[in-house]
Design an enzyme around this catalytic site. Structure first.
Site, PDB file in Angstrom:
ATOM      1  N   SER A 492      89.172   9.115  64.917  1.00 38.39           N
ATOM      2  CA  SER A 492      88.693  10.782  64.023  1.00 38.39           C
ATOM      3  C   SER A 492      88.094  10.557  63.282  1.00 38.39           C
ATOM      4  O   SER A 492      86.868  11.214  62.909  1.00 38.39           O
ATOM      5  CB  SER A 492      90.176  11.597  63.876  1.00 38.39           C
ATOM      6  OG  SER A 492      91.114  11.142  65.195  1.00 38.39           O
ATOM      7  N   PHE A 494      85.241   9.423  62.660  1.00 32.46           N
ATOM      8  CA  PHE A 494      83.723   9.183  63.417  1.00 32.46           C
ATOM      9  C   PHE A 494      83.653  10.793  64.379  1.00 32.46           C
ATOM     10  O   PHE A 494      82.181  10.911  64.213  1.00 32.46           O
ATOM     11  CB  PHE A 494      83.661   7.793  63.938  1.00 32.46           C
ATOM     12  CG  PHE A 494      84.143   6.454  63.131  1.00 32.46           C
ATOM     13  CD1 PHE A 494      83.031   6.238  61.922  1.00 32.46           C
ATOM     14  CD2 PHE A 494      85.369   6.174  63.484  1.00 32.46           C
ATOM     15  CE1 PHE A 494      83.798   5.045  61.657  1.00 32.46           C
ATOM     16  CE2 PHE A 494      85.548   4.482  63.207  1.00 32.46           C
ATOM     17  CZ  PHE A 494      84.758   4.294  61.769  1.00 32.46           C
ATOM     18  N   GLU A 495      84.377  11.050  64.484  1.00 28.67           N
ATOM     19  CA  GLU A 495      84.190  12.289  64.793  1.00 28.67           C
ATOM     20  C   GLU A 495      83.897  13.519  64.326  1.00 28.67           C
ATOM     21  O   GLU A 495      83.618  14.629  64.464  1.00 28.67           O
ATOM     22  CB  GLU A 495      85.629  12.866  65.886  1.00 28.67           C
ATOM     23  CG  GLU A 495      85.795  11.946  66.918  1.00 28.67           C
ATOM     24  CD  GLU A 495      86.831  11.859  68.056  1.00 28.67           C
ATOM     25  OE1 GLU A 495      87.648  12.822  67.708  1.00 28.67           O
ATOM     26  OE2 GLU A 495      86.949  11.109  68.914  1.00 28.67           O
ATOM     27  N   LEU A 496      84.710  13.343  62.443  1.00 26.19           N
ATOM     28  CA  LEU A 496      84.711  14.974  61.818  1.00 26.19           C
ATOM     29  C   LEU A 496      83.103  14.457  61.147  1.00 26.19           C
ATOM     30  O   LEU A 496      82.727  15.991  61.764  1.00 26.19           O
ATOM     31  CB  LEU A 496      85.565  14.471  60.578  1.00 26.19           C
ATOM     32  CG  LEU A 496      86.915  14.227  61.032  1.00 26.19           C
ATOM     33  CD1 LEU A 496      87.920  14.141  59.491  1.00 26.19           C
ATOM     34  CD2 LEU A 496      87.430  16.051  61.910  1.00 26.19           C
ATOM     35  N   ARG A 501      79.300  10.866  64.933  1.00 27.57           N
ATOM     36  CA  ARG A 501      79.253  11.159  65.834  1.00 27.57           C
ATOM     37  C   ARG A 501      78.143  11.611  67.121  1.00 27.57           C
ATOM     38  O   ARG A 501      77.918  11.024  68.394  1.00 27.57           O
ATOM     39  CB  ARG A 501      80.064  12.600  66.246  1.00 27.57           C
ATOM     40  CG  ARG A 501      80.678  12.760  67.456  1.00 27.57           C
ATOM     41  CD  ARG A 501      81.038  14.318  68.223  1.00 27.57           C
ATOM     42  NE  ARG A 501      80.724  15.721  67.877  1.00 27.57           N
ATOM     43  CZ  ARG A 501      80.669  16.479  66.257  1.00 27.57           C
ATOM     44  NH1 ARG A 501      81.550  16.002  65.350  1.00 27.57           N
ATOM     45  NH2 ARG A 501      79.677  16.637  66.045  1.00 27.57           N
TER      46      ARG A 501
END
Length: 701
Positions: A492, A494-496, A501
């Site tokens: 998560s 790296f997704e924030l 992303r």
């Protein structure tokens, strides 16, 4: 004149007989006409009576024995000392008991084996002499039989038709006007004949011949205290055919075209079926055009004898083979196979053409086969040892990876740390691998430069921005998928950040995913699969436990292959990576799973008096952790205490829960003191956390 009539009659009969039997006449010896051996042979079993009649009175002269005597001719009998005609002959002396002379015949009652031979009768006077010989065959019965196979008569019957079997040559044993009493046997056994088999005085009548009627039929007659037997062998044939033969191969109605290479040997076999047509032999032959094969000049071309392939009830399948030793241009053309009998003729045609020559066919096939085998072997070796081969090539011929030369680190290491309440417990194998073995081997043994957040991260801005900046400084992103990492959804981070992303999705950064265990039982495993699908440049490497720790294991080879190429700076011995043993990992320090929590606690040292005891306790525990794990860097922050219970706005980098990163605060049971602290600093984005908050915060890097 009257007395001369019988003599004239006899002479006339002799002259006529001479003209009729000139073919059989052997010659004249000592003025005696010799008719050699008569065609009629007398055959008898040992112990049976037999009568040999002088053949002169039954086809050679027109007179009987009585007439010959009336004109002064006498009949004398001789026996040849050998088996051949013309051997020394001696007169027969009759004893009147077993062997006797009766008119124009001699009787044997019974015949014995030594009686076999040639018997000659001579009719003569001073001016006339005539001679003929007869053959007597005497044989024993076959073993366990009532007949001798050499003395059998033969008959043929057609399947489904009627057939009469007579008892031959019994006229001498039956009185004129009497009916003989005959008993019939089959294979020397008395039979219960079926209704379609009838017995008459001297016949056995079969109304409908069947295949099982084949066999030996023996008739038995009682004569003067002696048994007289005659045996006939009945063979059964198919019905007499009225059809021409049928060619089986080649086909009669279709031209067979064959392409043959010049110089090669050619065999053409023609097979034909012949129905039963009596004693006529089947006729099959080859022709080329209008020429018979035997009429052709070439010695290279010949046809074989007719061979019987199979035969049943007189029906035959036969074959004949045409052979060309070395095919030449002149031999090309049309060849015909003919089969004929008395009912007609059939033919089948074969067209022989020249085959296009394929040079070195065997060599070419062998070469292609060897090449294919070699390719298959090379593919198998490549499939089994692909990583080893690529590493070997890269080691000897490859240069160091120049992709991303402007980046400071070879890889960013993302992992999960252990909770504080597990500090006193033995680390799990996966956590030990992620925090101890993996960084140490990549850096010390293979010479890679890793960015380890616990050690290298210097706070400059917000947590997410710092992570994004550090990832941009690395050529690879290594994500160690331990069960703890999956449970906390470590990706998560790296997704924030949108830039991170986008880098994962577009492939700007290459991701190495290390799976440390079987994660299918973990609740977030489906999200792991979705993560793999969303990353464009992804390499998955499986760590299979302690057996993967050996330097020569496939795990390290796969990991080195996915990492940027860097020539190793030192070597290690080939044994399991174990910090308890001396060797390349003897100086390995245990990685502190709570380093950043330590830094956070240290930053809170001068905090609110109410928090000071717990913070002081936390600081002491973290100091011990730093002493034990000096491998990692900690950060100390001096935060002045505010009497009013509020903290001044101080830029502090700390480890935040993922819920706070998403703009939420964790909801749990808190004390009044914790509630007041949350309410006072609820709008502050970056705050130092209490030890309890630190223990439950995110430990993902």
């Amino acid at each position: 004149m009257t007395a001369l009539n019988p003599v004239l009659f006899l002479l006339c009969g002799v002259s006529v007989s001479l003209s009729l039997k000139v073919v059989s006449k052997r010659g004249s010896v000592d003025g005696c006409t010799d008719w050699s051996v008569d065609y009629l042979k007398y055959r008898v079993l040992h112990g049976e009576p037999v009568r040999i009649k002088c053949a002169l009175f039954y086809g050679y002269i027109r007179a009987n024995y009585t007439q010959a005597q009336s004109i002064g001719l006498s009949l004398m009998w001789y026996r040849s000392s050998g088996l051949g005609h013309g051997d020394f002959e001696e007169p027969i002396s009759f004893d009147g008991t077993r062997m006797s002379k009766e008119e124009d015949a001699i009787w044997f009652r019974p015949a014995e084996l030594q009686d076999a031979g040639l018997y000659s009768c001579v009719l003569r006077n001073s001016t006339f002499c005539m001679k003929v010989s007869m053959t007597l065959l005497v044989a024993d019965n076959d073993t366990a039989g009532c007949y001798n196979s050499k003395l059998r008569y033969t008959e043929k019957g057609e399947l489904g038709k009627s057939k009469d079997i007579s008892c031959p040559d019994i006229q001498d044993y039956v009185q004129p006007g009497e009916k003989p009493q005959i008993t019939w046997y089959k294979e020397c056994n008395v039979q219960q004949w079926r209704s379609s088999v009838l017995q008459t005085a001297d016949l056995l009548a079969i109304q409908d011949v069947r295949e099982d009627d084949i066999g030996n039929y023996t008739c038995e007659l009682l004569f003067g205290g002696f048994l007289v037997r005659r045996t006939t062998y009945l063979s059964v044939t198919a019905p007499l055919t009225e059809e021409p033969p049928r060619i089986l191969f080649p086909s009669e109605n279709k031209l067979l075209a064959m392409d043959v290479q010049l110089g090669s040997m050619l065999n053409l076999t023609c097979r034909a079926f012949f129905g039963y047509s009596g004693d006529i032999s089947p006729l099959v032959y080859w022709m080329k055009g209008e020429k018979f094969i035997e009429d052709m000049d070439q010695s290279r071309i010949r046809e074989s004898e007719i061979k019987t392939v199979r035969e049943h009830l007189g029906e035959q399948e036969v074959s004949i083979t045409l052979t060309i030793d070395s095919l030449e241009e002149v031999d090309l053309g049309n060849y015909s196979c003919y089969a004929e009998n008395g009912n007609g003729r059939r033919q089948a045609n074969v067209q022989i053409g020249k085959r296009v020559e394929l040079m070195y066919t065997v060599e070419l096939a062998g070469g292609l086969g060897a090449i294919l085998l070699l390719l298959a072997l090379l593919l198998s070796v490549y499939k089994c040892y692909r990583i080893e081969l690529l590493l070997c090539y890269r080691h000897h011929f490859g240069g160091e990876d120049t992709d991303g030369d402007n980046k400071e680190y070879d890889a960013y290491l993302s992992y999960s740390k252990v909770e504080l309440d597990q500090w006193g417990q033995e680390l799990q194998e996966e956590e030990r691998f992620a925090l101890e073995i993996l960084p140490d081997v990549l850096e010390k043994h293979y010479g890679y430069k890793l960015f380890i957040p616990d050690r290298d991260l210097i706070p400059t801005s917000t947590y997410i921005e710092d992570v994004s900046r550090c990832v941009d400084m690395s050529k690879r992103l290594i994500i160690v998928l331990t069960p703890s990492y999956v449970l906390r959804r470590g990706w998560s981070i790296f997704e924030l950040e949108s830039r991170l992303r986008n880098s994962l999705v577009s492939g700007d950064i290459k991701v190495i995913l290390i799976e440390c265990a079987d994660l299918r039982g973990v609740i977030n495993y489906q999200e792991v699969e979705e993560l793999k699908q969303s990353i464009k440049c992804l390499s998955v490497v499986h760590w299979n436990g302690p057996q993967s720790n050996k330097p020569g294991s496939r795990f390290w080879k796969q990991l080195r292959y996915t990492m940027p190429y860097r020539r190793p700076q030192q070597t290690i011995t080939n044994h399991a990576l174990d910090t308890s043993e001396p060797g390349p990992f003897a100086d390995l320090q245990t990685v502190s799973a709570i380093s950043m929590a330590t830094a956070t606690s240290a930053a809170l040292a001068p905090a609110h008096p109410e928090l000071r005891p717990s913070l002081r306790s936390s600081y002491r525990s973290h100091s011990l952790a730093r002493q034990k794990h000096s491998h990692y860097r900690s950060y100390d922050y001096e935060l002045p205490f505010t009497a009013g219970g509020t903290l001044p706005p101080q830029h502090t980098y700390c480890n935040l829960p993922l819920t706070l990163l998403n703009g939420q605060r964790p909801v749990n049971n808190k004390t009044l003191r914790q509630h007041s602290l949350d309410e006072h600093h609820g709008n502050n984005a970056m705050l130092p956390l209490l030890p309890r908050e630190t223990s439950i915060s995110s430990v993902i890097w």
